[in-house]
Design a protein around this motif. Structure first.
Motif, PDB file in Angstrom:
ATOM      1  N   VAL A  97      10.215  78.509  -8.389  1.00 48.58           N
ATOM      2  CA  VAL A  97      10.794  79.173  -7.216  1.00 48.58           C
ATOM      3  C   VAL A  97       9.736  80.091  -6.625  1.00 48.58           C
ATOM      4  CG1 VAL A  97      12.605  80.724  -6.397  1.00 48.58           C
ATOM      5  CG2 VAL A  97      13.108  79.085  -8.226  1.00 48.58           C
ATOM      6  N   LYS A  98       9.406  79.872  -5.337  1.00 48.73           N
ATOM      7  CA  LYS A  98       8.387  80.725  -4.700  1.00 48.73           C
ATOM      8  C   LYS A  98       9.022  81.896  -3.958  1.00 48.73           C
ATOM      9  CE  LYS A  98       4.936  78.497  -2.593  1.00 48.73           C
ATOM     10  NZ  LYS A  98       4.349  77.385  -1.784  1.00 48.73           N
ATOM     11  N   SER A  99      10.037  81.610  -3.179  1.00 48.03           N
ATOM     12  CA  SER A  99      10.682  82.711  -2.454  1.00 48.03           C
ATOM     13  C   SER A  99      12.116  82.334  -2.120  1.00 48.03           C
ATOM     14  CB  SER A  99       9.908  83.019  -1.167  1.00 48.03           C
ATOM     15  OG  SER A  99       9.994  81.914  -0.303  1.00 48.03           O
ATOM     16  N   ILE A 100      12.915  83.349  -1.939  1.00 45.71           N
ATOM     17  CA  ILE A 100      14.321  83.138  -1.587  1.00 45.71           C
ATOM     18  C   ILE A 100      14.648  84.053  -0.414  1.00 45.71           C
ATOM     19  CG2 ILE A 100      16.722  83.294  -2.376  1.00 45.71           C
ATOM     20  CD1 ILE A 100      15.714  82.838  -5.221  1.00 45.71           C
ATOM     21  N   ASP A 101      15.218  83.483   0.624  1.00 48.97           N
ATOM     22  CA  ASP A 101      15.583  84.271   1.800  1.00 48.97           C
ATOM     23  C   ASP A 101      17.105  84.238   1.958  1.00 48.97           C
ATOM     24  OD1 ASP A 101      16.064  85.374   4.240  1.00 48.97           O
ATOM     25  OD2 ASP A 101      14.737  84.028   5.385  1.00 48.97           O
ATOM     26  N   LEU A 102      17.720  85.387   1.750  1.00 52.50           N
ATOM     27  CA  LEU A 102      19.183  85.473   1.783  1.00 52.50           C
ATOM     28  C   LEU A 102      19.718  85.930   3.125  1.00 52.50           C
ATOM     29  CD1 LEU A 102      19.812  87.263  -1.660  1.00 52.50           C
ATOM     30  CD2 LEU A 102      19.851  84.812  -1.191  1.00 52.50           C
ATOM     31  N   ALA A 103      18.828  86.293   4.056  1.00 55.18           N
ATOM     32  CA  ALA A 103      19.267  86.994   5.275  1.00 55.18           C
ATOM     33  C   ALA A 103      20.370  86.240   6.023  1.00 55.18           C
ATOM     34  CB  ALA A 103      18.064  87.236   6.188  1.00 55.18           C
ATOM     35  N   ALA A 104      20.137  84.951   6.254  1.00 53.86           N
ATOM     36  CA  ALA A 104      21.114  84.195   7.049  1.00 53.86           C
ATOM     37  C   ALA A 104      22.460  84.108   6.320  1.00 53.86           C
ATOM     38  CB  ALA A 104      20.573  82.797   7.330  1.00 53.86           C
ATOM     39  N   ALA A 105      22.394  83.968   5.004  1.00 57.46           N
ATOM     40  CA  ALA A 105      23.641  83.863   4.226  1.00 57.46           C
ATOM     41  C   ALA A 105      24.405  85.186   4.252  1.00 57.46           C
ATOM     42  CB  ALA A 105      23.319  83.460   2.796  1.00 57.46           C
ATOM     43  N   LYS A 106      23.654  86.268   4.142  1.00 54.71           N
ATOM     44  CA  LYS A 106      24.303  87.588   4.133  1.00 54.71           C
ATOM     45  C   LYS A 106      25.003  87.879   5.456  1.00 54.71           C
ATOM     46  CE  LYS A 106      21.706  90.186   0.693  1.00 54.71           C
ATOM     47  NZ  LYS A 106      20.508  91.031   0.444  1.00 54.71           N
ATOM     48  N   ALA A 107      24.465  87.288   6.517  1.00 59.11           N
ATOM     49  CA  ALA A 107      25.021  87.576   7.847  1.00 59.11           C
ATOM     50  C   ALA A 107      26.335  86.839   8.108  1.00 59.11           C
ATOM     51  CB  ALA A 107      23.987  87.193   8.908  1.00 59.11           C
ATOM     52  N   ILE A 108      26.713  85.932   7.202  1.00 63.01           N
ATOM     53  CA  ILE A 108      27.940  85.157   7.439  1.00 63.01           C
ATOM     54  C   ILE A 108      29.159  86.011   7.118  1.00 63.01           C
ATOM     55  CG2 ILE A 108      29.264  83.147   6.661  1.00 63.01           C
ATOM     56  CD1 ILE A 108      26.584  81.709   6.218  1.00 63.01           C
ATOM     57  N   LYS A 109      30.055  86.087   8.084  1.00 71.86           N
ATOM     58  CA  LYS A 109      31.261  86.898   7.920  1.00 71.86           C
ATOM     59  C   LYS A 109      32.133  86.294   6.809  1.00 71.86           C
ATOM     60  CE  LYS A 109      34.885  89.017  10.595  1.00 71.86           C
ATOM     61  NZ  LYS A 109      36.021  88.495  11.302  1.00 71.86           N
ATOM     62  N   GLY A 110      32.603  87.124   5.931  1.00 71.58           N
ATOM     63  CA  GLY A 110      33.457  86.625   4.857  1.00 71.58           C
ATOM     64  C   GLY A 110      32.738  86.499   3.534  1.00 71.58           C
ATOM     65  N   VAL A 111      31.408  86.618   3.557  1.00 71.28           N
ATOM     66  CA  VAL A 111      30.642  86.613   2.305  1.00 71.28           C
ATOM     67  C   VAL A 111      30.761  88.000   1.682  1.00 71.28           C
ATOM     68  CG1 VAL A 111      28.317  86.438   1.320  1.00 71.28           C
ATOM     69  CG2 VAL A 111      29.051  84.827   3.086  1.00 71.28           C
ATOM     70  N   VAL A 133      15.383  78.539   0.133  1.00 68.11           N
ATOM     71  CA  VAL A 133      14.555  78.677  -1.069  1.00 68.11           C
ATOM     72  C   VAL A 133      13.295  77.847  -0.884  1.00 68.11           C
ATOM     73  CG1 VAL A 133      14.450  78.457  -3.581  1.00 68.11           C
ATOM     74  CG2 VAL A 133      16.632  78.904  -2.463  1.00 68.11           C
ATOM     75  N   ASP A 134      12.194  78.451  -1.180  1.00 76.39           N
ATOM     76  CA  ASP A 134      10.921  77.724  -1.118  1.00 76.39           C
ATOM     77  C   ASP A 134      10.482  77.441  -2.557  1.00 76.39           C
ATOM     78  OD1 ASP A 134       8.752  76.566  -0.014  1.00 76.39           O
ATOM     79  OD2 ASP A 134       7.654  78.429   0.374  1.00 76.39           O
ATOM     80  N   TYR A 135      10.230  76.168  -2.846  1.00 76.72           N
ATOM     81  CA  TYR A 135       9.853  75.765  -4.206  1.00 76.72           C
ATOM     82  C   TYR A 135       8.427  75.223  -4.220  1.00 76.72           C
ATOM     83  CZ  TYR A 135      14.960  75.400  -5.013  1.00 76.72           C
ATOM     84  OH  TYR A 135      16.322  75.618  -5.121  1.00 76.72           O
ATOM     85  N   GLU A 136       7.763  75.443  -5.302  1.00 73.93           N
ATOM     86  CA  GLU A 136       6.540  74.685  -5.582  1.00 73.93           C
ATOM     87  C   GLU A 136       6.981  73.545  -6.514  1.00 73.93           C
ATOM     88  OE1 GLU A 136       3.663  76.864  -7.849  1.00 73.93           O
ATOM     89  OE2 GLU A 136       2.424  75.073  -8.165  1.00 73.93           O
ATOM     90  N   VAL A 137       6.922  72.333  -5.989  1.00 73.38           N
ATOM     91  CA  VAL A 137       7.440  71.201  -6.752  1.00 73.38           C
ATOM     92  C   VAL A 137       6.412  70.767  -7.798  1.00 73.38           C
ATOM     93  CG1 VAL A 137       8.296  68.841  -6.611  1.00 73.38           C
ATOM     94  CG2 VAL A 137       8.869  70.489  -4.812  1.00 73.38           C
TER      95      VAL A 137
END
Lengths: 713, 320
Positions: free
Chosen positions: A58-72, A112-116
């Motif tokens: 796992v290289k990086s995880i970006d939660l911003a868009a998910a956090k912005a969803i109403k009801g989360v 999520v950005d992965y190094e495969v």
């Protein structure tokens, strides 16, 4: 010292009777509520983001868009940046939201950005696994080289049984609410008394704070002991969502990908012996995988453990696939399939009926006499002698064949405590921190209490499935029936003693001269001196009698209430269409001992269920992975094939109930009956075809390939 | 799955007006719902056509028997008209051994369902040649077209094709057209192309099956007896003069991206009596052009046997 031993067979009124399971109507009508049925107004829904890659960092995880969803309500990172993922489906993030749909939308919105990294997900060809193979050492007994050099007959065969999953009807998961001073945990579990402690440990909380309740659960087969990462994450999501309960159950694809598998097992096996069928030598080179941790050697040679000259080599193969968990008789179905196949092939080669070869060689097993009797009984039920012909003699398009599988298991009762309360109004309550995983544990506990107290089953209220009750072991290793029956028996005997002490003065009979029978308290040997149960209980007064009973495995064998050592023989008759390779089950026969049988009806039902599992595993079940994508291709119930009713054939179950077995006390049943079926069916197909299909499941392509190989040979 | 609009028209005209960009037809839903859940399809609107009365019913229509698009598989298999004339359709429908699916699934839905290819269903596209050829292809085509190596999932398609049936389609302009079933199925050559000749703004309204003058049968090879996708099927329709075949129609199912017509085998049977020998030879001719992938050579044998057994069944000879 109280006398706990079981009443003699002929005197039992409730135990040993064919009683339908008490919760059958609840289950069949849908009134039984499983953890996954839980629904309440404040419920939140959890969902997992899982890795699409079988091996990645796992290289990086970006939660911003998910956090912005109403009801989360909360998002948690499970495998943060830097984590090395070792199988597809690994949990990366968890989300809770006010609806399941929003939770899933939020999962999709996480980036999520992965190094495969390179992966390996297949092990059927050992030559292709490279550095993933790890030799597990050689075991040698006697002089196998000499045995093979001197042998009158030798055979060599390749056999394989793939990774399969548990495919629980109710997937893994729980509802969990992290309250101010406690955590309420409603898991689908096989381990009511231990899963709370497991969760507490993961959450670094005192074990006292986790309250567990699981009244019904929809199948575990060995895969549902721990609280699991998704259970702990659901708890944390609940905490971060103000303590609202979070429901997190795996979806079907994730269930079949990460919630446990049965390891594969492949082997090249050579057998040496005499022309009279006596086996003198065994050599096996085997390999197995249960995921990243490799896969240990099944107990080879199985049952025929004392073949005098043996050499076993095993290789563990590490794959980037979901990890193994105990699967109903860990390693035994594989061992039985490999061993019984090799022995049947030896019998075929020397032109002997495999039944005779099995009968001859059980001498090198731990229980020769039991197996001999069981082989004879199974052969009688199957009409073996009349039906059996050598595979070379079959003709026609539809060909029938017979096969044998053999099983052994321990099954001693686990540690169990039980509290039995008798109230002044005559009511009886049993509390036990056990679980009914579908095996009729509730029913059997009720039978034991009713038998001991001389009451009808309707007079007993059994409470289980909650960790506030006295602890009982997890339902694994076929240990439950021995454990809970023994602790219940002892609690009931102890409570009865107290009751007898209360009524002895009134009856004018010494307490130790009283017995409970037919809803009465009676003077031994003088049935006219009696009180009704109700009258007797009135003497208890305001404080109920409440007594404990304990099954302690170290002393259980000495007490004689439960013991270990179950044996079983299964025989199958199949019909193979040699033009299409389709194998159909005609009949499977099971002869099974498990000591004292508390309830023959539910025992038979359990064996029938195991036979159906065996049919699935022998004919259909196989986890199919894709080497390019690293993913499981059939993580569904469409191409992960299970038998439907038309596929099952006739099931004949014979519980080996005899005074000798009964005298051994209770032995677990769940696992021993789930071992021999695959071997029996595979051997029946080999007999029908006159050629071994090396690998199960017996799919049309494998059957046709085996026939083609014989033509080309 | 994504949110979508749900429309519930009561006429074909209304339904067609609702089939704007991003809309899809919902009938039994036995396939569509799984496509939605797996996010293979993400429609903006679903147009339910089950409440359109004109799309139901089985009746005689001139020289044809007309089967309404939303007739369920169970209605089809139970229909006296169908049972009397087209055992091949009944056998194909009953091969779907799930009463639930037969109760919900529709005849047109069976023709329009998407392939079950596991690479397609897991979001890797329908024409992913490299994944299929290098991967797990035991359920894939033995009559692939190069680009398309999935198999058509339709159970009724091969039988309808062998019977010479026609699909009636209503289009947005109000016009209708008749498309032979043989042309209704097509192998896509580019990702995004459909495997049927039905535009997104069109609806199948009827299936017309020519009046029966044939002995017909379907034989299906399945791994499981319970609900399972066939590994290979064959549907045949024979015109006979006494015991001699005057013309034969043979279609293979589940072996190619469309049902596969076996013309060589058909020709070979003309003038012949159906016997185990002639049926065996026809089976061999039917699969002569098969090009199996790395794991599915066994399907060649299954298709061959399916043809043989379908022919014997149609001719009233014991097949096994």
């Amino acid at each position: 010292m109280a006398e706990y031993k079981w009443p003699p067979m002929e005197k039992r009124r409730v135990m040993g009777k064919r009683i339908a399971r008490l919760d059958g109507p609840m289950k069949s009508s849908g009134r039984a509520k499983y953890p996954s049925d839980m629904n309440r107004a404040d419920l939140l829904f959890g969902a997992l983001l899982t890795s699409p890659h079988a091996h990645a960092k796992v290289k990086s995880i970006d939660l911003a868009a998910a956090k912005a969803i109403k009801g989360v309500t909360a998002i948690r990172i499970i495998s943060g940046p830097g984590t090395e993922i070792q199988w597809a489906g690994t949990e990366v993030c968890a989300v809770s939201a006010i609806t399941e749909e929003i939770a899933r939308d939020a999962v999709k919105a996480i980036k999520v950005d992965y190094e495969v990294l390179p992966h390996l997900v297949k092990e059927d060809n050992l030559a292709k696994v490279g550095a993933r193979a790890k030799a597990a050492g050689e075991q040698v007994t006697g002089d196998p080289d000499k045995a093979f050099a001197d042998a009158e007959a030798k055979t060599s065969g390749d056999y394989g049984i793939p990774v399969i999953t548990h495919c629980c009807l109710e997937p893994h998961g729980s509802v969990v609410a992290w309250g101010a001073d406690k955590i309420d945990f409603w898991p689908s579990t096989q381990a009511v008394s231990t899963v709370g402690g497991d969760l507490a440990k993961m959450l670094e909380l005192p074990a006292t704070q986790v309250k567990v309740d699981c009244q019904y659960m929809g199948g575990g087969f060995g895969a549902k002991f721990p609280a699991d990462r998704w259970g702990a994450e659901a708890a944390r999501l609940s905490k971060e969502s103000g303590g609202r309960p979070v429901k997190m159950f795996l979806d079907r694809a994730t269930e079949l990908t990460i919630a446990g598998v049965r390891p594969s097992h492949f082997a090249k096996i050579k057998v040496a012996g005499k022309k009279d069928g006596t086996i003198t030598g065994w050599q096996s080179e085997s390999w197995a995988t249960g995921g990243i941790g490799g896969g240990g050697m099944a107990p080879l040679p199985y049952v025929f453990t004392n073949i005098p000259n043996r050499r076993m080599n095993h290789t563990q193969v590490s794959l980037n696939t979901g990890p193994a968990r105990a699967w109903r008789a860990p390693n035994h179905p594989q061992a039985s399939f490999l061993t019984c196949s090799a022995i049947t092939d030896f019998a075929d080669t020397i032109g002997m009926d495999p039944l005779e070869v099995f009968l001859k060689n059980v001498a090198v097993s731990a229980r020769p006499e039991t197996y001999k009797k069981q082989l004879a009984k199974a052969a009688e039920l199957m009409d073996w002698k009349k039906k059996y012909t050598h595979g070379s003699k079959k003709t026609g398009t539809l060909r029938r064949g017979l096969g044998i599988g053999i099983a052994t298991w321990g099954g001693a009762g686990h540690a169990s405590k039980c509290k039995l309360t008798i109230n002044a109004d005559g009511t009886v309550e049993v509390e036990i921190g056990s679980q009914d995983i579908g095996t009729a544990t509730r029913t059997c506990i009720t039978q034991v209490a009713a038998e001991t107290l001389g009451l009808p089953m309707s007079a007993i209220k059994v409470k289980l499935g909650n960790n506030s009750y006295p602890p009982s072991g997890p339902s694994g290793g076929s240990t439950t029936i021995g454990g809970v029956s023994s602790s219940t028996r002892k609690a009931a005997v102890n409570a009865l003693e107290k009751l007898f002490e209360k009524v002895a003065p009134t009856m004018g009979v010494a307490a130790d001269q009283l017995e409970a029978d037919d809803s009465r308290v009676v003077a031994k040997g003088n049935p006219s001196k009696a009180m009704s149960w109700k009258q007797a209980c009135q003497k208890i007064g305001p404080t109920p009698i409440s007594e404990m009973g304990e099954n302690e495995p170290r002393v259980a064998a000495r007490e004689g209430l439960n013991t270990q050592g179950a044996s079983g023989i299964q025989m199958a008759e199949v019909e193979v269409d040699i033009e299409t390779g389709v194998v159909r089950i005609v009949e499977v026969v099971a002869v099974q001992d498990c000591g004292l049988v508390v309830n023959p009806k539910t025992a038979e039902s359990q064996v029938a269920g195991a036979l159906i599992m065996s049919v699935c595993s022998a004919l259909m079940e196989e986890r199919i992975t894709d080497q390019t994508t690293g993913r499981v291709l059939n993580a569904d119930m469409e191409f992960y094939k299970l038998a439907g009713l038309p596929d099952v054939g006739k099931l004949t179950v014979h519980m080996d109930i005899t005074p000798e077995h009964d005298a051994r006390g209770i032995i677990g049943l769940g696992e021993p009956c789930a071992i021999g079926g695959v071997a029996a069916i595979a051997n029946a197909a080999a007999n029908a075809l006159g050629v071994r299909v090396p690998m199960v499941p017996l799919t049309p392509e494998r059957v046709l390939a085996a026939l083609a190989n014989r033509r080309n040979a | 799955m994504d949110n979508f609009e749900y429309a519930n028209p009561s006429t074909v005209k209304e339904a067609l007006s609702l089939l704007t960009a991003g809309a899809e037809v919902l009938a039994g839903g036995t396939d569509l719902l799984s496509l939605l859940k797996d996010e293979v399809h993400k429609p903006k609107r679903l147009v339910n056509i089950k409440n359109i009365k004109a799309l139901g019913g089985i009746s005689k229509a001139g020289n044809n028997i007309r089967i309404g698009a939303t007739v369920t598989l169970d209605e089809l298999a139970s229909s006296q008209l169908i049972r009397a004339a087209y055992p091949s359709l009944v056998q194909a429908a009953l091969g779907i051994t799930s009463p639930q699916i037969r109760n919900m699934g529709t005849v047109a839905g069976d023709l329009c369902q998407r392939p079950r290819c596991w690479y397609f269903r897991s979001g890797n596209g329908l024409l992913n040649k490299s994944l299929v050829e290098n991967g797990e292809n035991k359920y894939h085509a033995i009559f692939g077209t190069g680009s398309a190596q999935f198999v058509s999932a339709s159970s009724l398609g091969p039988a309808l094709m062998a019977l010479g049936a026609t699909v009636k389609i209503a289009g947005a302009d109000g016009k209708t057209k008749d498309v032979p079933v043989a042309q209704f199925f097509k192998a896509p050559s580019a990702e995004g192309e459909r495997e049927i000749a039905l535009a997104a703004n069109e609806i199948v309204t009827d299936i017309l099956v020519p009046a029966p003058a044939t002995k017909n049968a379907t034989y299906e090879v399945r791994h499981k007896q319970a609900l399972d996708w066939p590994l290979a099927t064959a549907s045949v329709a024979l015109r006979m003069s006494g015991t001699k075949v005057t013309s034969a129609s043979i279609t293979l199912g589940h072996v190619g991206p469309t049902p596969v017509r076996a013309t060589e085998a058909e020709k070979m049977l003309v003038g012949q009596t159906i016997t185990a020998d002639s049926a065996e030879k026809a089976g061999a001719a039917a699969v002569a052009g098969a090009k199996p992938l790395s794991q599915n050579a066994y399907k060649v044998q299954l298709a061959k046997v399916a043809v043989k057994r379908a022919l014997l069944t149609a001719a009233g000879v014991k097949a096994v």
